[in-house]
Design a protein around this motif. Structure first.
Motif, mmCIF file in Angstrom:
data_model
loop_
_atom_site.group_PDB
_atom_site.id
_atom_site.type_symbol
_atom_site.label_atom_id
_atom_site.label_comp_id
_atom_site.label_asym_id
_atom_site.label_seq_id
_atom_site.Cartn_x
_atom_site.Cartn_y
_atom_site.Cartn_z
ATOM 1 N N UNK A 1 47.588 37.797 29.559
ATOM 2 C CA UNK A 1 48.744 36.907 29.399
ATOM 3 C C UNK A 1 48.522 36.086 28.137
ATOM 4 N N UNK A 2 49.441 35.212 27.840
ATOM 5 C CA UNK A 2 49.423 34.479 26.570
ATOM 6 C C UNK A 2 48.073 33.840 26.254
ATOM 7 N N UNK A 3 47.506 33.101 27.192
ATOM 8 C CA UNK A 3 46.273 32.354 26.908
ATOM 9 C C UNK A 3 45.080 32.829 27.730
ATOM 10 N N UNK A 4 45.139 34.024 28.255
ATOM 11 C CA UNK A 4 44.033 34.483 29.081
ATOM 12 C C UNK A 4 44.396 35.720 29.864
ATOM 13 N N UNK A 5 44.133 35.665 31.175
ATOM 14 C CA UNK A 5 44.409 36.841 32.006
ATOM 15 C C UNK A 5 44.401 36.467 33.483
ATOM 16 N N UNK A 6 45.064 37.311 34.264
ATOM 17 C CA UNK A 6 44.911 37.306 35.706
ATOM 18 C C UNK A 6 43.854 38.362 36.001
ATOM 19 N N UNK A 7 42.923 38.046 36.877
ATOM 20 C CA UNK A 7 41.820 38.958 37.178
ATOM 21 C C UNK A 7 42.042 39.553 38.568
ATOM 22 N N UNK A 8 41.949 40.884 38.629
ATOM 23 C CA UNK A 8 42.118 41.597 39.888
ATOM 24 C C UNK A 8 40.863 42.396 40.190
ATOM 25 N N UNK A 9 40.487 42.445 41.452
ATOM 26 C CA UNK A 9 39.437 43.353 41.890
ATOM 27 C C UNK A 9 40.133 44.649 42.284
ATOM 28 N N UNK A 10 39.648 45.771 41.761
ATOM 29 C CA UNK A 10 40.242 47.078 42.027
ATOM 30 C C UNK A 10 39.523 47.699 43.216
ATOM 31 N N UNK A 11 40.306 48.154 44.191
ATOM 32 C CA UNK A 11 39.737 48.763 45.390
ATOM 33 C C UNK A 11 40.358 50.142 45.589
ATOM 34 N N UNK A 12 39.510 51.155 45.619
ATOM 35 C CA UNK A 12 39.984 52.514 45.914
ATOM 36 C C UNK A 12 39.335 53.039 47.184
ATOM 37 N N UNK A 13 38.481 52.236 47.798
ATOM 38 C CA UNK A 13 37.751 52.660 49.002
ATOM 39 C C UNK A 13 38.487 52.194 50.253
ATOM 40 N N UNK A 14 39.700 52.684 50.452
ATOM 41 C CA UNK A 14 40.446 52.344 51.649
ATOM 42 C C UNK A 14 40.909 53.640 52.317
ATOM 43 N N UNK A 15 41.438 53.532 53.515
ATOM 44 C CA UNK A 15 41.791 54.727 54.289
ATOM 45 C C UNK A 15 42.848 55.583 53.617
ATOM 46 N N UNK A 16 43.803 54.962 52.948
ATOM 47 C CA UNK A 16 44.877 55.717 52.310
ATOM 48 C C UNK A 16 44.490 56.234 50.931
ATOM 49 N N UNK A 17 43.313 55.863 50.462
ATOM 50 C CA UNK A 17 42.823 56.235 49.124
ATOM 51 C C UNK A 17 43.807 55.810 48.034
ATOM 52 N N UNK A 18 44.486 54.723 48.277
ATOM 53 C CA UNK A 18 45.395 54.140 47.289
ATOM 54 C C UNK A 18 44.632 53.139 46.449
ATOM 55 N N UNK A 19 45.172 52.905 45.271
ATOM 56 C CA UNK A 19 44.591 51.867 44.417
ATOM 57 C C UNK A 19 45.182 50.537 44.849
ATOM 58 N N UNK A 20 44.312 49.631 45.224
ATOM 59 C CA UNK A 20 44.749 48.285 45.571
ATOM 60 C C UNK A 20 44.121 47.315 44.587
ATOM 61 N N UNK A 21 44.929 46.380 44.130
ATOM 62 C CA UNK A 21 44.433 45.355 43.212
ATOM 63 C C UNK A 21 44.645 44.002 43.873
ATOM 64 N N UNK A 22 43.561 43.295 44.048
ATOM 65 C CA UNK A 22 43.573 42.009 44.719
ATOM 66 C C UNK A 22 43.258 40.929 43.688
ATOM 67 N N UNK A 23 44.226 40.027 43.443
ATOM 68 C CA UNK A 23 43.981 38.985 42.441
ATOM 69 C C UNK A 23 42.899 38.047 42.934
ATOM 70 N N UNK A 24 41.902 37.827 42.065
ATOM 71 C CA UNK A 24 40.792 36.957 42.450
ATOM 72 C C UNK A 24 40.674 35.703 41.589
ATOM 73 N N UNK A 25 41.265 35.732 40.373
ATOM 74 C CA UNK A 25 41.079 34.570 39.496
ATOM 75 C C UNK A 25 42.126 34.563 38.381
ATOM 76 N N UNK A 26 42.164 33.421 37.700
ATOM 77 C CA UNK A 26 42.977 33.241 36.496
ATOM 78 C C UNK A 26 42.041 32.724 35.415
ATOM 79 N N UNK A 27 42.130 33.335 34.227
ATOM 80 C CA UNK A 27 41.269 32.973 33.102
ATOM 81 C C UNK A 27 42.111 32.292 32.028
ATOM 82 N N UNK A 28 41.609 31.177 31.494
ATOM 83 C CA UNK A 28 42.237 30.505 30.363
ATOM 84 C C UNK A 28 41.276 30.611 29.180
ATOM 85 N N UNK A 29 41.658 31.410 28.187
ATOM 86 C CA UNK A 29 40.777 31.629 27.034
ATOM 87 C C UNK A 29 40.665 30.403 26.145
#
Length: 134
Positions: free
Chosen positions: A13-41
């Motif tokens: 994003x403009x001054x940093x980023x939203x941080x997501x943890x990527x999870x592919x180890x689930x029963x549906x084998x779907x990609x899940x992204x769970x927001x864990x943090x916000x970074x301000x550069x």
């Protein structure tokens, strides 16, 4: 495919980023992204998202990304300046060879003020650097 994915995704994003943890180890084998943090550069702040507690691994990955991002942004800034130099050269050629009087009338004052402002700053900064060497 999913084994090639990184553990973290950074949505810039403009001054940093939203941080997501990527999870592919689930029963549906779907990609899940769970927001864990916000970074301000700009101020280096990392805020956990919601009530999350960031792990040492999370913090380490975020700081590594921030260091890499700072390098990319610095390189882009210099590249933008080099492009500006090219544009100024192209503008000079345009003004000399193809610009009509009407077109020049539209841009001359703005260009002159911008170039005067830039020249003033560059001369002052150059003088400061020369004085610091002594």
């Amino acid at each position: 495919m999913s084994s090639d994915l990184p553990d973290y995704y950074f949505r810039v994003r403009e001054n940093g980023a939203f941080v997501f943890r990527v999870d592919t180890e689930n029963r549906q084998r779907r990609i899940e992204m769970d927001q864990i943090a916000v970074v301000n550069m700009k101020n280096g702040e990392v805020k956990p998202h919601g009530q999350r507690d960031l792990t040492d691994e999370d913090i380490s990955a975020i700081h590594a990304w921030m260091e890499e991002r700072a390098v990319v942004l610095a390189e882009r800034a210099i590249d933008d300046i080099h492009r500006t130099i090219d544009h100024l050269n192209l503008t000079a050629h345009w003004a000399q060879t193809r610009a009509t009087d009407e077109q020049l009338e539209l841009v001359t004052d703005s260009l002159l003020l911008t170039m005067h402002d830039l020249r003033t700053i560059l001369v002052r900064k150059k003088a400061d650097r020369l004085m610091a060497k002594d």
